[in-house]
Design a protein around this motif. Structure first.
Motif, PDB file in Angstrom:
ATOM      1  N   ALA A  85       0.831  -1.209   0.000  1.00 32.58           N
ATOM      2  CA  ALA A  85       0.000   0.000   0.000  1.00 32.58           C
ATOM      3  C   ALA A  85       0.865   1.259   0.000  1.00 32.58           C
ATOM      4  CB  ALA A  85      -0.927  -0.014   1.217  1.00 32.58           C
ATOM      5  N   VAL A  96      -4.543   2.953  -1.044  1.00 32.69           N
ATOM      6  CA  VAL A  96      -4.950   1.554  -0.933  1.00 32.69           C
ATOM      7  C   VAL A  96      -4.988   1.164   0.539  1.00 32.69           C
ATOM      8  CG1 VAL A  96      -4.315  -0.830  -1.483  1.00 32.69           C
ATOM      9  CG2 VAL A  96      -3.944   0.977  -3.179  1.00 32.69           C
ATOM     10  N   GLU A 101      -7.730  -4.161   0.840  1.00 31.45           N
ATOM     11  CA  GLU A 101      -7.605  -3.963  -0.600  1.00 31.45           C
ATOM     12  C   GLU A 101      -6.313  -4.514  -1.186  1.00 31.45           C
ATOM     13  OE1 GLU A 101     -10.362  -0.101  -1.486  1.00 31.45           O
ATOM     14  OE2 GLU A 101      -8.281   0.316  -0.910  1.00 31.45           O
ATOM     15  N   THR A 256      -3.961  -5.475  -5.934  1.00 35.78           N
ATOM     16  CA  THR A 256      -4.711  -4.457  -5.208  1.00 35.78           C
ATOM     17  C   THR A 256      -5.981  -4.180  -5.983  1.00 35.78           C
ATOM     18  OG1 THR A 256      -3.574  -2.621  -6.320  1.00 35.78           O
ATOM     19  CG2 THR A 256      -2.617  -3.416  -4.263  1.00 35.78           C
TER      20      THR A 256
END
Length: 399
Positions: A85, A96, A101, A256
Motif C-alpha cells: 500500500a 490503498v 484492498e 490491489t
C-alpha cells in the motif's frame, strides 16, 4: 488412453495441445531444456542470472532464522500488505487500504489465475492484447470463457484504438492489460489506456492489469490504469517481486483492488495455495521500501543491457524493435534469410550457441503469419553473458 478433464481445454487454449492429442511443453521449458542440452546461452526464458539486493536477501535469511516458517495469513502478512500500500501511494499516489484492498499471492501467476476463475462464468468474453503471455490463454481456457484479442502489429506493437473499441462489447467480462508488455516490450500510452477505461465503462467490464515490469521502463513513466479517472473502482492491479528484485523463484506477487473484488478473488485463491513464502514476505516488504535510487538504478542498468544486446543483434544482421520496458527485445530473422522463427530458434543453438523464443508461441495459429519471423531475446543477464552472446550471434552475418 484418453484422459478426460479440464486440462485439455486449458492446454488447447494455451496452444500446447495439438490436433493429434499430443501435449507439448511450454516454449519456455522447451527452449530452456535446449539450452541445457547444447550448452547454448539461454536468452529465451526471462529470468535474471544475478541475485537481487543484499538488503532483501538478508531480510529473508533473518526471517528464516527468526522462525518465520509457518503459514502466513491467507491475505498475506500485514507487514507486506502495508508495504504494498505504501508503494502504491509513494509511486502512483494511489490510496490503498492494506487491511482490505491488498492480497498477496504466489506470484503474479496465481493472482491472474485466481482473478479469472473468481470473476468469470463460462461463455463470458475476456479481451487480451496479442501477442499475449501464455498464462492468460490457459486461465481463459480453464474458466470456460471466450478469448478475444486486440492485435499489436509489428514493428511498433501499438494497438489501434478502433480495434480496442471493437473487441470490447457487452459480452466482455474482463480486459487483461499487460503493461509494459511481454513479449514485445511495448508500453501503452495514456491515450490507449484511456480508450480501455472508456470501453470498460461503456460495457461494464472489469480491467485486470499485469504490471510486473512496472519499474523496468527506460524512458517513459509507468502509468497504472488505476490512476486514470473512473478506473480505480473497476481495476484489479497485479504485480510481483520477481522482476523488480531478481527473485523470480520466490514467487511473491500481489494484487490491489476494491475490497469487494479482493474478497471474491480470495475465495478462489485460498483453495489454490492458501498462503506462500512466509519468510520471503517480510523480505519483499524491505525491498518495496528501498530508496528511490534503487529503483532508478534498476531501470538504468537494464537499459544498458538492452542496448548491449540490441547492438549485438543488429550487428548480426537482425532488424530489431527497441523495447520501451521489460526484459525482452524483438528481433526479425527475415533479414538473415529465416522466415520461420520456430525452426530458426530450434536451429539457433547449433548455428550460434544461443537460445531465443519464437514470438509465434505467443500468437494464435490464425495470426501467426504476421509474426512468423520474429524472435524474443532476453537481456536480463550479466553484461559478460550479453557480450558473449553478441559475439556468438555475430557469426550469423557471415553464414
Amino acid at each position: 488412453m484418453t484422459i478426460p478433464g479440464a486440462w485439455a481445454r486449458t492446454a488447447r487454449s494455451a496452444m500446447l495441445l495439438g490436433d493429434d492429442g499430443e501435449l507439448r511443453p511450454t516454449v519456455f521449458a522447451e527452449m530452456t531444456a535446449l539450452a541445457a542440452t547444447t550448452g547454448a546461452i539461454n536468452l529465451g526464458q526471462g529470468f535474471p542470472d544475478e541475485d537481487g539486493p543484499r538488503e532483501v536477501l538478508d531480510a529473508a535469511r533473518e526471517a528464516i532464522a527468526a522462525g518465520v516458517n509457518q503459514y502466513p495469513p491467507g491475505l498475506g502478512t500485514l507487514e507486506l500488505r502495508t508495504a504494498i500500500a505504501e508503494h502504491q501511494s509513494r509511486f502512483y499516489a494511489l490510496d490503498v487500504d492494506p487491511e482490505t484492498e491488498v492480497l498477496v499471492t504466489a506470484g503474479a501467476t496465481e493472482a491472474i489465475m485466481a482473478t479469472v476463475l473468481a470473476l468469470v462464468e463460462a461463455g463470458d468474453e475476456i479481451v487480451t492484447f496479442e501477442p499475449f503471455y501464455d498464462e492468460y490463454a490457459a486461465a481463459i481456457g480453464l474458466s470456460g470463457a471466450v478469448h478475444r484479442t486486440v492485435p499489436l502489429p509489428a514493428p511498433h506493437f501499438q494497438p489501434d484504438h478502433d480495434d480496442i473499441r471493437a473487441a470490447i462489447t457487452d459480452r466482455t467480462r474482463l480486459i487483461i492489460v499487460n503493461n509494459p508488455h511481454n513479449p514485445t516490450g511495448t508500453v501503452l500510452d495514456r491515450a490507449a489506456l484511456e480508450v480501455i477505461v472508456e470501453a470498460a465503462h461503456a460495457h461494464d467490464a472489469l480491467i485486470v492489469t499485469d504490471e510486473v515490469y512496472e519499474h523496468l521502463l527506460f524512458d517513459l513513466p509507468h502509468i497504472p490504469i488505476a490512476t486514470l479517472p473512473g478506473a480505480r473502482e473497476r481495476t484489479i492491479t497485479i504485480s510481483s517481486a520477481g522482476k523488480t528484485f531478481s527473485t523470480t523463484g520466490w514467487k511473491v506477487g500481489w494484487l490491489t483492488a476494491p475490497r469487494e473484488l479482493v474478497r471474491v478473488i480470495l475465495a478462489i485463491k485460498q483453495f489454490l495455495t492458501y498462503a506462500n513464502g512466509a519468510p520471503f514476505q517480510p523480505a519483499i516488504a524491505v525491498g518495496l521500501r528501498l530508496p528511490d535510487e534503487f529503483f532508478r538504478g534498476l531501470a538504468a542498468d537494464l537499459k544498458r543491457k538492452r542496448d548491449v544486446l540490441s547492438a549485438g543483434l543488429t550487428a548480426a544482421g537482425f532488424s530489431i524493435t527497441t523495447p520501451e520496458g521489460g526484459y525482452f527485445v524483438i528481433a526479425d530473422a527475415a533479414a538473415l534469410g529465416f522466415d520461420d522463427s520456430g525452426e530458426f530458434c530450434r536451429a539457433l543453438p547449433s548455428l550460434a550457441g544461443v537460445v531465443g523464443v519464437p514470438v509465434s508461441a505467443f500468437v494464435r495459429e490464425e495470426h501467426r503469419a504476421d509474426y512468423r519471423s520474429l524472435v524474443r531475446f532476453a537481456f536480463c543477464k550479466r553484461f559478460d553473458v550479453l557480450d558473449e552472446a553478441s559475439n556468438r550471434l555475430a557469426g550469423l552475418s557471415t553464414r
